[in-house]
Scaffold this active site. Structure first.
Site, PDB file in Angstrom:
ATOM      1  N   GLU A  20      46.254  47.298  40.164  1.00  0.00           N
ATOM      2  CA  GLU A  20      46.273  46.095  41.008  1.00  0.00           C
ATOM      3  C   GLU A  20      47.525  46.190  41.874  1.00  0.00           C
ATOM      4  OE1 GLU A  20      44.471  42.946  41.563  1.00  0.00           O
ATOM      5  OE2 GLU A  20      46.125  42.952  43.001  1.00  0.00           O
TER       6      GLU A  20
ATOM      7  N   ASP B 290      37.139  40.130  49.663  1.00  0.00           N
ATOM      8  CA  ASP B 290      36.310  40.420  50.832  1.00  0.00           C
ATOM      9  C   ASP B 290      37.039  41.469  51.691  1.00  0.00           C
ATOM     10  OD1 ASP B 290      34.359  38.565  50.145  1.00  0.00           O
ATOM     11  OD2 ASP B 290      35.416  36.932  51.131  1.00  0.00           O
TER      12      ASP B 290
ATOM     13  N   ASP C  45      36.803  45.874  41.891  1.00  0.00           N
ATOM     14  CA  ASP C  45      36.721  44.413  41.893  1.00  0.00           C
ATOM     15  C   ASP C  45      37.666  43.871  42.950  1.00  0.00           C
ATOM     16  OD1 ASP C  45      36.368  41.785  41.333  1.00  0.00           O
ATOM     17  OD2 ASP C  45      37.346  41.823  39.378  1.00  0.00           O
ATOM     18  N   GLY C  46      37.283  44.041  44.200  1.00  0.00           N
ATOM     19  CA  GLY C  46      38.177  43.666  45.295  1.00  0.00           C
ATOM     20  C   GLY C  46      37.833  42.312  45.891  1.00  0.00           C
TER      21      GLY C  46
ATOM     22  N   ASP D  51      49.280  51.075  44.458  1.00  0.00           N
ATOM     23  CA  ASP D  51      48.227  51.033  45.471  1.00  0.00           C
ATOM     24  C   ASP D  51      47.027  51.878  45.004  1.00  0.00           C
ATOM     25  OD1 ASP D  51      46.609  51.390  47.682  1.00  0.00           O
ATOM     26  OD2 ASP D  51      48.289  51.505  49.088  1.00  0.00           O
ATOM     27  N   GLY D  52      45.891  51.225  44.824  1.00  0.00           N
ATOM     28  CA  GLY D  52      44.695  51.909  44.328  1.00  0.00           C
ATOM     29  C   GLY D  52      44.210  53.000  45.266  1.00  0.00           C
TER      30      GLY D  52
ATOM     31  N   ASP E  20      42.576  38.865  38.134  1.00  0.00           N
ATOM     32  CA  ASP E  20      42.400  37.722  37.219  1.00  0.00           C
ATOM     33  C   ASP E  20      42.120  38.171  35.793  1.00  0.00           C
ATOM     34  OD1 ASP E  20      39.364  38.075  37.080  1.00  0.00           O
ATOM     35  OD2 ASP E  20      39.658  37.742  39.219  1.00  0.00           O
TER      36      ASP E  20
ATOM     37  N   GLN F 126      49.528  38.522  50.224  1.00  0.00           N
ATOM     38  CA  GLN F 126      48.535  37.484  50.494  1.00  0.00           C
ATOM     39  C   GLN F 126      48.973  36.120  49.986  1.00  0.00           C
ATOM     40  OE1 GLN F 126      45.373  39.606  48.572  1.00  0.00           O
ATOM     41  NE2 GLN F 126      46.559  39.858  46.704  1.00  0.00           N
TER      42      GLN F 126
ATOM     43  N   PRO G 253      44.488  42.974  52.546  1.00  0.00           N
ATOM     44  CA  PRO G 253      44.681  44.217  51.788  1.00  0.00           C
ATOM     45  C   PRO G 253      43.387  44.731  51.171  1.00  0.00           C
ATOM     46  CG  PRO G 253      45.740  42.343  50.675  1.00  0.00           C
ATOM     47  CD  PRO G 253      45.268  41.847  52.008  1.00  0.00           C
TER      48      PRO G 253
HETATM   49  N1  SPD Z   1      33.947  36.079  48.628  1.00  0.00           N
HETATM   50  C1  SPD Z   1      34.738  36.391  47.491  1.00  0.00           C
HETATM   51  C2  SPD Z   1      34.424  37.718  46.895  1.00  0.00           C
HETATM   52  C3  SPD Z   1      35.353  38.034  45.792  1.00  0.00           C
HETATM   53  C4  SPD Z   1      34.950  39.207  44.982  1.00  0.00           C
HETATM   54  N2  SPD Z   1      35.922  39.540  43.973  1.00  0.00           N
HETATM   55  C5  SPD Z   1      36.358  38.472  43.165  1.00  0.00           C
HETATM   56  C6  SPD Z   1      37.339  38.902  42.144  1.00  0.00           C
HETATM   57  C7  SPD Z   1      37.040  38.335  40.811  1.00  0.00           C
HETATM   58  N3  SPD Z   1      37.594  39.110  39.766  1.00  0.00           N
END
Ligand code: SPD
Length: 279
Positions: A106, A159, A156-157, A137-138, A86, A31, A163
């Protein structure tokens, strides 16, 4: 002249942030990754032109994704985080002294490297010896791993595009359930019911096929377009409002948003969401 960075939504609306400086811009194997320094939101992580997290409001999202699950699961010794490059989610997990091991998976090493360098205030737990960070790969992991099962799983993905789309797949949720200890709790980000009502509803239906208890909850995240964001608490037993007061007390002081009153409040759904879910 002012420089603005816009995230657009279905070519109908956009959220713009005034940029002071671009700190990083690069393309990983998966990405496009950028970190911009903005006037109103501080440093912001952007992936494939979508705002992911900001110094200004990240606590709203990371505390709300993490703490309802971490305070209601029967045990929190073993925690799995998928995504969250993050570092905000693992930071929230590792605030709990009862956590013995937190495995974070991750797929994109570049996200973590870039965030460690440019967003050090968000990922403050990278050196915690309980963290086991794996760049794999999760999806494969939850389908094939024979690791010991987890008490809490947090997804915690991004949208559901690129990926991150696979993290909304029913077979992925089946894998997560396979990795969850009996009575364990899973929580995930489940998009905005205002912006992506169809994804939100489909996600709830997929989860309801797998778990006895599926409870969406909502909180404000100003960075995410409509500001309204949903997360979902899932388990086969237990109740999302039955939190452990000792575990709550251990983290309330250091939380910017989370407290026992807010925990109860965020599970109250507005009528448009209840009706869409036929609740
Ligand atoms: N529209 C963005 C949605 C993002 C959701 N995950 C954000 C990751 C922060 N750790």
């Amino acid at each position: 002249m002012c420089l603005w960075y816009d995230e657009t939504f279905d070519d109908q609306s956009r959220l713009g942030l005034r940029v002071e400086k671009t700190l990083f811009s690069g393309q990983s194997d998966y990405q496009k990754i950028e970190v911009i320094d903005t006037v109103g939101f501080g440093r912001v992580l952007v992936i494939d032109n979508v705002f992911m997290t900001s110094e200004y409001d990240e606590f709203l999202y990371h505390e709300m994704l993490t703490q309802p699950a971490m305070t209601t699961a029967p045990s929190v010794e073993r925690v799995l985080v998928i995504g969250g490059g993050d570092g905000g989610t693992v930071r929230e997990v590792l605030r709990h002294p009862d956590v013995k091991q937190c495995v974070m998976i991750e797929i994109d090493r570049m996200v973590v490297d870039v965030c460690r360098e440019h967003l050090p205030g968000i990922g403050t737990a990278w050196s915690d010896p309980r963290l086991d960070l794996r760049f794999i790969d999760g999806i494969d992991y939850v389908k094939t791993s024979d690791d010991e099962k987890y008490d809490v799983i947090l997804l915690d993905g991004t949208d559901p595009v690129g990926p991150g789309a696979m993290l909304f797949d029913e077979r992925f949720y089946e894998g997560c359930k396979r990795m969850l200890a009996p009575g364990g709790v899973m929580a995930l980000q489940s998009e905005s019911p205002l912006l992506m009502l169809d994804v939100f509803i489909e996600t709830q239906h997929k989860l309801r096929k797998l778990f006895e208890e599926v409870h969406p909850y909502m909180g404000p995240v100003p960075l995410y377009g409509t500001c309204t964001w949903s997360l979902t608490w899932c388990s086969d037993t237990g109740e999302p409002l039955r939190a452990d007061p000792e575990r709550q007390a251990a983290i309330v002081e250091g939380s910017k948003a989370y407290n026992p009153e807010l925990h109860r409040a965020i599970f109250a759904l507005p009528n448009y969401v209840k009706r869409a879910l036929k609740l």
